[in-house]
Scaffold this motif. Structure first.
Motif, PDB file in Angstrom:
ATOM      1  N   GLU A  62       2.358  11.639 -77.857  1.00 47.36           N
ATOM      2  CA  GLU A  62       1.006  11.162 -78.166  1.00 47.36           C
ATOM      3  C   GLU A  62       1.010   9.652 -78.417  1.00 47.36           C
ATOM      4  N   SER A  63       2.041   9.176 -79.122  1.00 51.16           N
ATOM      5  CA  SER A  63       2.143   7.744 -79.420  1.00 51.16           C
ATOM      6  C   SER A  63       2.287   6.929 -78.143  1.00 51.16           C
ATOM      7  N   ARG A  64       3.161   7.395 -77.213  1.00 48.85           N
ATOM      8  CA  ARG A  64       3.335   6.683 -75.946  1.00 48.85           C
ATOM      9  C   ARG A  64       2.036   6.660 -75.149  1.00 48.85           C
ATOM     10  N   LYS A  65       1.339   7.790 -75.111  1.00 51.11           N
ATOM     11  CA  LYS A  65       0.075   7.875 -74.374  1.00 51.11           C
ATOM     12  C   LYS A  65      -0.947   6.900 -74.967  1.00 51.11           C
ATOM     13  N   LEU A  66      -1.057   6.905 -76.282  1.00 45.36           N
ATOM     14  CA  LEU A  66      -2.021   6.025 -76.950  1.00 45.36           C
ATOM     15  C   LEU A  66      -1.662   4.557 -76.734  1.00 45.36           C
ATOM     16  N   ALA A  67      -0.386   4.212 -76.827  1.00 47.61           N
ATOM     17  CA  ALA A  67       0.046   2.828 -76.622  1.00 47.61           C
ATOM     18  C   ALA A  67      -0.221   2.382 -75.191  1.00 47.61           C
ATOM     19  N   THR A  68       0.045   3.262 -74.225  1.00 45.30           N
ATOM     20  CA  THR A  68      -0.195   2.935 -72.813  1.00 45.30           C
ATOM     21  C   THR A  68      -1.685   2.698 -72.569  1.00 45.30           C
ATOM     22  N   LEU A  69      -2.519   3.551 -73.128  1.00 44.63           N
ATOM     23  CA  LEU A  69      -3.964   3.398 -72.964  1.00 44.63           C
ATOM     24  C   LEU A  69      -4.468   2.109 -73.617  1.00 44.63           C
ATOM     25  N   LEU A  70      -3.966   1.809 -74.797  1.00 44.25           N
ATOM     26  CA  LEU A  70      -4.382   0.581 -75.481  1.00 44.25           C
ATOM     27  C   LEU A  70      -4.012  -0.652 -74.659  1.00 44.25           C
ATOM     28  N   ARG A  71      -2.795  -0.662 -74.097  1.00 42.88           N
ATOM     29  CA  ARG A  71      -2.383  -1.809 -73.277  1.00 42.88           C
ATOM     30  C   ARG A  71      -3.244  -1.943 -72.026  1.00 42.88           C
ATOM     31  N   ALA A  72      -3.547  -0.807 -71.391  1.00 46.46           N
ATOM     32  CA  ALA A  72      -4.353  -0.841 -70.162  1.00 46.46           C
ATOM     33  C   ALA A  72      -5.761  -1.365 -70.447  1.00 46.46           C
ATOM     34  N   VAL A  73      -6.363  -0.893 -71.529  1.00 52.14           N
ATOM     35  CA  VAL A  73      -7.707  -1.369 -71.876  1.00 52.14           C
ATOM     36  C   VAL A  73      -7.658  -2.844 -72.248  1.00 52.14           C
ATOM     37  N   ALA A  74      -6.644  -3.256 -72.994  1.00 55.87           N
ATOM     38  CA  ALA A  74      -6.506  -4.666 -73.364  1.00 55.87           C
ATOM     39  C   ALA A  74      -6.351  -5.531 -72.141  1.00 55.87           C
ATOM     40  N   ARG A 126      -4.342  10.011 -91.982  1.00 53.22           N
ATOM     41  CA  ARG A 126      -4.892  10.265 -93.324  1.00 53.22           C
ATOM     42  C   ARG A 126      -4.264  11.506 -93.949  1.00 53.22           C
ATOM     43  N   ARG A 127      -3.836  12.435 -93.060  1.00 53.11           N
ATOM     44  CA  ARG A 127      -3.153  13.644 -93.530  1.00 53.11           C
ATOM     45  C   ARG A 127      -1.639  13.439 -93.585  1.00 53.11           C
ATOM     46  N   ARG A 128      -1.245  12.151 -93.512  1.00 59.58           N
ATOM     47  CA  ARG A 128       0.163  11.749 -93.613  1.00 59.58           C
ATOM     48  C   ARG A 128       1.020  12.307 -92.486  1.00 59.58           C
ATOM     49  N   ARG A 129       0.427  12.322 -91.276  1.00 62.89           N
ATOM     50  CA  ARG A 129       1.154  12.807 -90.103  1.00 62.89           C
ATOM     51  C   ARG A 129       0.986  11.806 -88.978  1.00 62.89           C
ATOM     52  N   TYR A 130       2.121  11.241 -88.560  1.00 61.07           N
ATOM     53  CA  TYR A 130       2.096  10.351 -87.407  1.00 61.07           C
ATOM     54  C   TYR A 130       1.953  11.184 -86.140  1.00 61.07           C
ATOM     55  N   PRO A 131       1.354  10.605 -85.104  1.00 63.01           N
ATOM     56  CA  PRO A 131       1.285  11.323 -83.822  1.00 63.01           C
ATOM     57  C   PRO A 131       2.698  11.575 -83.283  1.00 63.01           C
ATOM     58  N   SER A 132       2.835  12.599 -82.454  1.00 60.05           N
ATOM     59  CA  SER A 132       4.136  12.890 -81.847  1.00 60.05           C
ATOM     60  C   SER A 132       4.534  11.719 -80.941  1.00 60.05           C
ATOM     61  N   ALA A 133       5.795  11.720 -80.513  1.00 64.38           N
ATOM     62  CA  ALA A 133       6.285  10.636 -79.649  1.00 64.38           C
ATOM     63  C   ALA A 133       5.479  10.572 -78.358  1.00 64.38           C
ATOM     64  N   GLU A 149     -15.115   4.413 -75.031  1.00 62.96           N
ATOM     65  CA  GLU A 149     -15.582   5.521 -75.877  1.00 62.96           C
ATOM     66  C   GLU A 149     -14.523   6.613 -75.986  1.00 62.96           C
ATOM     67  N   ASP A 150     -13.852   6.935 -74.885  1.00 59.37           N
ATOM     68  CA  ASP A 150     -12.771   7.919 -74.924  1.00 59.37           C
ATOM     69  C   ASP A 150     -11.604   7.422 -75.777  1.00 59.37           C
ATOM     70  N   LEU A 151     -11.300   6.142 -75.666  1.00 56.96           N
ATOM     71  CA  LEU A 151     -10.224   5.563 -76.460  1.00 56.96           C
ATOM     72  C   LEU A 151     -10.557   5.614 -77.949  1.00 56.96           C
ATOM     73  N   ILE A 152     -11.812   5.374 -78.288  1.00 55.90           N
ATOM     74  CA  ILE A 152     -12.239   5.444 -79.691  1.00 55.90           C
ATOM     75  C   ILE A 152     -12.018   6.853 -80.236  1.00 55.90           C
ATOM     76  N   LYS A 153     -12.337   7.872 -79.422  1.00 57.21           N
ATOM     77  CA  LYS A 153     -12.119   9.263 -79.853  1.00 57.21           C
ATOM     78  C   LYS A 153     -10.639   9.527 -80.110  1.00 57.21           C
ATOM     79  N   LEU A 154      -9.760   9.017 -79.211  1.00 60.42           N
ATOM     80  CA  LEU A 154      -8.321   9.206 -79.399  1.00 60.42           C
ATOM     81  C   LEU A 154      -7.827   8.481 -80.652  1.00 60.42           C
ATOM     82  N   LEU A 155      -8.323   7.275 -80.874  1.00 55.90           N
ATOM     83  CA  LEU A 155      -7.922   6.520 -82.060  1.00 55.90           C
ATOM     84  C   LEU A 155      -8.433   7.186 -83.336  1.00 55.90           C
TER      85      LEU A 155
END
Length: 129
Positions: free
Chosen positions: A110-122, A101-108, A87-93
């Motif tokens: 934020e991207s690393r944090k999100l990628a690390t979390l996705l790998r851990a959950v996977a 949607r506002r044409r802004r990629y997450p910062s470096a 549920e927390d991961l869904i909020k981050l995603l």
């Protein structure tokens, strides 16, 4: 029929070794594996017959007595805890999706944090029995 545990097995190389209950190592060629089995996990309990090969004892007619326990499966979070993590991961995603949607990629960072979390959950979902 002797028994032992798989010391290691490499499917790419096509062989491995069994440490017998007597403490002696036995060569394990992939041809000795049961039909339909292509690899064995370290620590799997096996029964086998032994033949003298060119370089020493060699396993033949291997049967799997007990699979090695999955360390990942034994250490993964409880389902209730995992539900909260998802549920927390869904909020981050969702937040990252809104930024995109506002044409802004997450910062470096934020991207690393999100990628690390996705790998851990996977990794917690990807359990091989």
């Amino acid at each position: 029929m002797p028994s032992g545990r798989v010391r290691w097995f490499d499917a790419n190389k096509g062989y491995g070794f069994i440490t017998g209950d007597d403490g002696k190592d036995v060569f394990l060629p992939s041809a000795a594996l049961p039909a339909g089995v292509t690899t064995l996990r370290k620590g799997a309990k096996v029964e086998f017959s032994v033949a003298d090969g060119r370089k020493g004892p060699q396993a033949m007619d291997v049967t799997l007595a007990a699979a090695a326990p999955s360390l990942v499966k034994a250490t993964r979070p409880k389902p209730d805890d995992m539900a909260a993590i998802v549920e927390d991961l869904i909020k981050l995603l969702d937040s990252a999706g809104n930024g995109l949607r506002r044409r802004r990629y997450p910062s470096a960072a934020e991207s690393r944090k999100l990628a690390t979390l996705l790998r851990a959950v996977a990794d917690n979902f990807d359990v091989q029995d």
